[in-house]
Design an enzyme around this catalytic site. Structure first.
Site, PDB file in Angstrom:
ATOM      1  N   ASP A 153      43.841  38.563  41.741  1.00 35.61           N
ATOM      2  CA  ASP A 153      43.017  39.616  41.150  1.00 35.61           C
ATOM      3  C   ASP A 153      41.797  38.993  40.453  1.00 35.61           C
ATOM      4  O   ASP A 153      41.809  37.815  40.084  1.00 35.61           O
ATOM      5  CB  ASP A 153      43.823  40.398  40.102  1.00 35.61           C
ATOM      6  CG  ASP A 153      45.017  41.116  40.718  1.00 35.61           C
ATOM      7  OD1 ASP A 153      44.981  41.392  41.927  1.00 35.61           O
ATOM      8  OD2 ASP A 153      45.981  41.371  39.969  1.00 35.61           O
TER       9      ASP A 153
HETATM   10  N1  URA Z   1      50.213  39.301  40.977  1.00 31.22           N
HETATM   11  C1  URA Z   1      49.286  40.042  40.350  1.00 31.22           C
HETATM   12  O1  URA Z   1      49.597  41.058  39.743  1.00 31.22           O
HETATM   13  N2  URA Z   1      48.010  39.620  40.389  1.00 31.22           N
HETATM   14  C2  URA Z   1      47.609  38.487  41.009  1.00 31.22           C
HETATM   15  O2  URA Z   1      46.426  38.155  40.992  1.00 31.22           O
HETATM   16  C3  URA Z   1      48.589  37.736  41.664  1.00 31.22           C
HETATM   17  C4  URA Z   1      49.890  38.157  41.644  1.00 31.22           C
END
Ligand code: URA
Length: 237
Positions: free
Chosen positions: A105
């Site tokens: 993310d």
């Molecule tokens: N899980 C998440 O919630 N976000 C990420 O970036 C990676 C794994």
């Protein structure tokens, strides 16, 4: 066999094919010690010794880059409103066809693999491969004694989406901190898993993929090339 201009620009993204043509004309390109004036000359990429202005080009069919992604950067190849992970790859590692193998993310930090090896990325990301990915997590509320068991049994997210067993280890000094190893990659998975436990992720960092840990000395926003001997570790279970 491969044209020399294609060979050079595939290994050095900063040298376009037309630049290689000019370098050839100037007599600055040698193949196995002999000056090569023709940019369409064919060479064997695996065995030819190609030098540009005396500097030997080491041929790598594919490149594997470890990025320590900072927050605010997106895991895509295209420019939108935010900088992409590719904008953080330094010139000497740039080449055509690079892409991030897997996504974090925008607000997640840590290990992103950037490569031009579609085959390896596929093996790493295929749902069946179950390559472990380890995250360091900071939670809004302290972790609970039953978390290891709950993660081991498989968390159900959003009411009906079952997750594979995951390994939770709580920090014994700071009860807001923990690590979590996942063997799959659902959308926003870590955040959604803790949400299902009525908790909230306030900071997330990926610290390993397969058997390869994020280099502790790699500053945020910087890249390093993964040595060939370490590439297989990315797929280790
Ligand atoms: N899980 C998440 O919630 N976000 C990420 O970036 C990676 C794994």
């Amino acid at each position: 066999m491969m044209r020399i201009d294609k060979f050079v620009s595939s290994q050095k993204a900063e040298l376009s094919r037309s630049m290689v043509k000019e370098l050839c004309k100037k007599g600055l390109v040698t193949v196995n010690g002999a000056v090569c004036k023709k940019s369409d000359a064919k060479i064997d990429p695996e065995n030819a010794q190609v030098c540009i202005d005396g500097e030997l080009i080491t041929y790598r069919k594919h490149i594997y880059i470890m990025l320590n992604k900072p927050q605010g950067v997106v895991c895509s190849t295209r420019d939108g409103d935010s900088p992409t992970v590719l904008s953080l790859v330094p010139d000497h590692l740039l080449r055509d066809g690079l892409f991030p193998a897997g996504r974090l993310d925008k607000d997640t930090e840590g290990f992103v693999l950037i490569t031009d090896d579609g085959e390896l990325a596929h093996q790493m990301l295929a749902p069946k491969s179950h390559v472990p990915k380890k995250y360091a997590v900071t939670l809004e509320k302290p972790w609970q004694e039953n978390y290891p068991e709950l993660f081991k049994n498989g968390i159900v997210i959003d009411g009906d989406e079952e997750c594979l067993p995951a390994e939770f280890v709580g920090d014994t000094i700071d009860a807001h901190k923990c690590t979590l190893v996942l063997h799959e990659g659902k959308f926003h998975q870590v955040k959604r898993m803790f949400h299902a436990l009525d908790n909230k992720v306030v900071f997330l960092k990926r610290i390993s993929i397969g058997n390869l840990a994020l280099d502790e000395n790699l500053p945020l926003g910087e890249c390093l090339e993964i040595l060939h001997k370490d590439v297989d570790k990315l797929l280790a279970n």
